[in-house]
Every structure is written in structure tokens, then in C-alpha cells.
Write a protein that holds these residues in place. Structure first.
Motif, short mmCIF file in Angstrom:
data_model
loop_
_atom_site.label_atom_id
_atom_site.label_comp_id
_atom_site.label_asym_id
_atom_site.label_seq_id
_atom_site.Cartn_x
_atom_site.Cartn_y
_atom_site.Cartn_z
N THR A 135 0.49 -1.63 0.20
CA THR A 135 0.14 -0.09 -0.07
C THR A 135 0.50 1.52 -0.06
N TYR A 136 0.74 2.33 -0.90
CA TYR A 136 1.51 3.28 -0.96
C TYR A 136 0.87 4.72 -0.30
N SER A 137 0.72 5.58 0.31
CA SER A 137 -0.23 6.80 0.24
C SER A 137 0.67 8.41 -1.01
N TYR A 138 -0.25 9.05 -0.99
CA TYR A 138 -0.26 10.53 -1.95
C TYR A 138 0.05 11.57 -0.81
N GLU A 171 -2.17 5.51 5.55
CA GLU A 171 -3.07 5.91 7.37
C GLU A 171 -3.98 5.70 7.48
N HIS A 172 -4.81 5.45 5.95
CA HIS A 172 -6.51 5.33 5.59
C HIS A 172 -6.28 3.64 6.48
N GLN A 223 -2.56 13.75 10.87
CA GLN A 223 -2.47 13.59 12.13
C GLN A 223 -2.27 12.23 12.23
N ILE A 224 -2.39 11.11 11.85
CA ILE A 224 -2.02 10.20 12.09
C ILE A 224 -0.52 9.43 11.61
N TYR A 284 5.43 6.04 8.71
CA TYR A 284 4.39 6.26 7.43
C TYR A 284 5.99 7.29 6.72
N ASP A 285 6.64 8.15 7.05
CA ASP A 285 8.37 8.25 6.51
C ASP A 285 9.05 7.20 6.41
N THR A 286 9.26 6.18 6.68
CA THR A 286 10.25 5.39 6.23
C THR A 286 9.68 4.39 4.95
#
Length: 347
Positions: free
Chosen positions: A240-243, A259-260, A273-274, A282-284
């Protein structure tokens, strides 16, 4: 270049429930973000109103104006409405399930195609059974991936007709009942709304709304969202990837996808905020900063095809009726000597 002929299979369970448990153990204060955001209904009303006004304005305009309006404005409004339907699906507006369903059907109106309730049926299974081919409608069919292959033309056609390909996936999801009273209601409301638009505004208005919907999920930089969320676009097999790009501001933070999935009980306005609270989780991870860049990369990069997805044959012990709220269901015993109680939110 090695042409892919099958999906990537994993023996591991989906990563989100495990990460949710780790994050909540380290940052229990994130529980405070779990809840509803009833103010989202005002965004829905505004977006639906915007699309109706646009349809009225373009009803007697030339075809190029209708096309431009749908691509440059309507697509963003419909994409935002899709996010609103997604919020309703997770019951993040109101405490009453049916109130959320009525809100989702209202958000569905300008999109012409009746999809709000069917999305609810299949999307929750996507969370509960991520990567399980017979239950996850987000995964392409084998024949679909083989047909589209890794060519520019194939992938462009896939994006252009993305909703059509999604419909063809439903036949493999045999454990999910496709028709019920809510589905029929959704269909009837859409027919009535579309008929009213045609009667009072004419076919150009209907075509504008159809084009807006098509661009919002297809051959448009916004369509890259479907690639961003779960397609393997990096060497690591990250599921899973975030944008984190600027379009999150007009897409109600839907880009915060890791996060979702980790916290599906937290509404759209609190998702950033998560990451802010738990950046080490998440930054990793790999993430995207541009849907436009990803859109063109997907089209032209022959290393990316529809086979760039992780599948798992083992569904685990998750019940078919699971509503996928790991963040609300996971609880931890208080430290020895403490008398604090942990409230587990259930609905």
C-alpha cells in the motif's frame, strides 16, 4: 525487461492490522481521533450543487466547452464526491448506518451511474481481505491483466473504461450478494435524477455529468490514484502506498492511504495527524508526491502492468462479515496497578 505473466503472491498476512496494533501500543493517543465528522455532509451538498450548476451552465454550450468543463472542473468535483461516498461507506459521518447510506446516495447523484451502495458492499471486503482474489474487488481479473498487458495503448484503454472493467470483476466475488433493497433504491434514485437533468437541461447536461465521472476515475491524472494505492511501483514489495501531494487539498486527504488502511475509523480531516504523530511508521515507507507524474509513468513504463499487485491465497481467520475496524477493535490491557479501562468502540 521481463514481461510479467502473473501476480506477485505473498505468504504473509496483510500488513495493516499488524501495524495498527504496533502504532496504537506506542501512540495510544491516536484513539482520540476515532469518531465521526458530520460536517462532511456540507461538503457533499456543496459538491452536488456545484455539479448541478455546472450542468445547467453548460447545457447550451459547444461540445469543446462541455469537454473542457468536465476535464478541468467536473472531474475534480466527482472525484471529491467519490471520496465522500468512501467516507459514508466507513460510516464516518453519522452514527446511524442508514443515515450514512442516504448521504452516500445523495453524493452519488451527479455521477449518474448508481455505485454508492455497491461500493459499500465491496470496499469493506477490500479492507478485510486485501489481496484475496475471490473477495477483493480492487484486484484485476487474470484475463484483465493479460489483456491490458504493459503497453501504452492497453493501459490507456484500461483507464478510459475503468468502471467497465470493475463491473466485470464482480462475477468472481461469488460470496458477496450483489443485489438487495438498498441497491435497488440507489438505482431508482439515479434513474429519477438523471431523468430530471435530461428533462430540465437536456442531453448536453447529462453528457457533462457522464464525462465528469469518467474523467474522475479514468484517463486523467486523478485516475493515477488507483495505481498509487496498491500497485507495486517500487522494487520493494510494499502493498500500500500513500500520496502526499497538493491535490489532497481538493481530494479530502484520500491520498493518505496507508494511514486510512491502518485507521479506517478516523475521518478524512484527521488522517494527516496520524502521520504527524507516528512519522517513523510512514516516512520510512515509499510514497508518491505527484499523481500527474505517476499517471504518465504508468502509461509509458513497460515495467508496470496490472500484474504489479500482491495476492494471497490464505484469507486467514477473518470472518466474511468483518467490518474492518481494527483501530477501534484492538484493545490493550492497562499496566499493572492501573485501574484505567479501555473502551472498545463498536457499532
Amino acid at each position: 525487461m521481463n514481461k510479467k505473466t502473473d501476480f506477485v503472491y505473498s505468504q504473509e498476512s496483510e500488513p495493516h492490522r499488524i501495524r495498527t496494533k504496533k502504532i496504537l501500543k506506542q501512540f495510544p493517543q491516536l484513539r482520540q481521533l476515532i469518531g465521526k465528522n458530520p460536517n462532511t455532509i456540507f461538503a457533499i451538498i456543496g459538491l452536488v450543487g456545484f455539479q448541478i450548476v455546472m450542468a445547467w451552465f453548460l447545457r447550451d454550450q459547444p461540445w469543446w466547452a462541455i469537454l473542457a468543463g468536465a476535464y478541468l472542473l467536473g472531474a475534480f468535483a466527482d472525484h471529491a464526491l467519490f471520496v465522500m461516498i468512501h467516507e459514508c461507506t466507513h460510516q464516518l459521518l453519522f452514527k446511524n448506518r442508514n443515515a450514512n447510506r442516504w448521504a452516500s446516495m445523495f453524493a452519488n447523484l451527479p455521477q449518474i451511474l448508481p455505485s454508492a451502495i455497491s461500493f459499500e458492499k465491496y470496499h469493506i471486503k477490500h479492507h478485510a481481505f486485501q489481496g484475496v482474489h475471490e473477495l477483493d474487488a480492487d484486484l484485476p481479473n487474470h484475463w484483465e491483466a493479460k489483456l491490458i498487458n504493459n503497453s501504452f495503448l492497453g493501459k490507456a484503454v484500461w483507464l478510459l473504461f475503468f468502471p467497465v472493467f470493475q463491473v466485470f470483476r464482480l462475477s468472481r466475488l461469488r460470496e458477496i450478494h450483489p443485489i438487495d433493497g438498498w441497491i435497488v433504491t440507489n438505482f431508482a434514485i439515479q434513474v429519477a435524477f438523471t431523468t430530471a437533468i435530461w428533462y430540465f437541461m437536456g442531453w448536453p447536461a447529462v453528457i457533462y455529468l457522464l464525462l465528469s465521472f469518467s474523467f474522475s476515475v479514468g484517463l486523467h491524472p486523478l485516475g493515477a490514484r488507483w495505481i498509487q494505492e496498491h500497485y507495486l511501483t517500487h522494487s520493494a514489495e510494499q502493498e500500500t502506498y500513500s500520496y502526499y501531494g497538493k491535490l489532497n487539498k481538493v481530494a479530502f486527504n484520500v491520498g493518505f492511504h496507508n494511514e486510512h488502511h491502518d485507521f479506517p475509523s478516523i475521518p478524512w480531516n484527521k488522517l494527516p495527524q496520524i502521520r504527524k504523530t507516528a512519522p517513523e511508521y510512514y516516512d520510512t515507507l515509499h510514497y508518491h508526491m505527484s499523481w500527474t507524474k505517476l499517471f504518465f509513468r504508468f502509461l509509458f513504463d513497460r515495467e508496470i502492468s496490472l500484474f504489479n499487485r500482491i495476492l494471497r491465497r490464505e484469507r486467514g481467520k477473518v470472518a466474511l462479515t468483518d467490518v474492518s475496524k481494527p483501530d477501534a477493535e484492538i484493545s490493550f490491557a492497562p499496566p499493572v496497578g492501573k485501574k484505567e479501562s479501555v473502551v472498545v468502540v463498536t457499532e
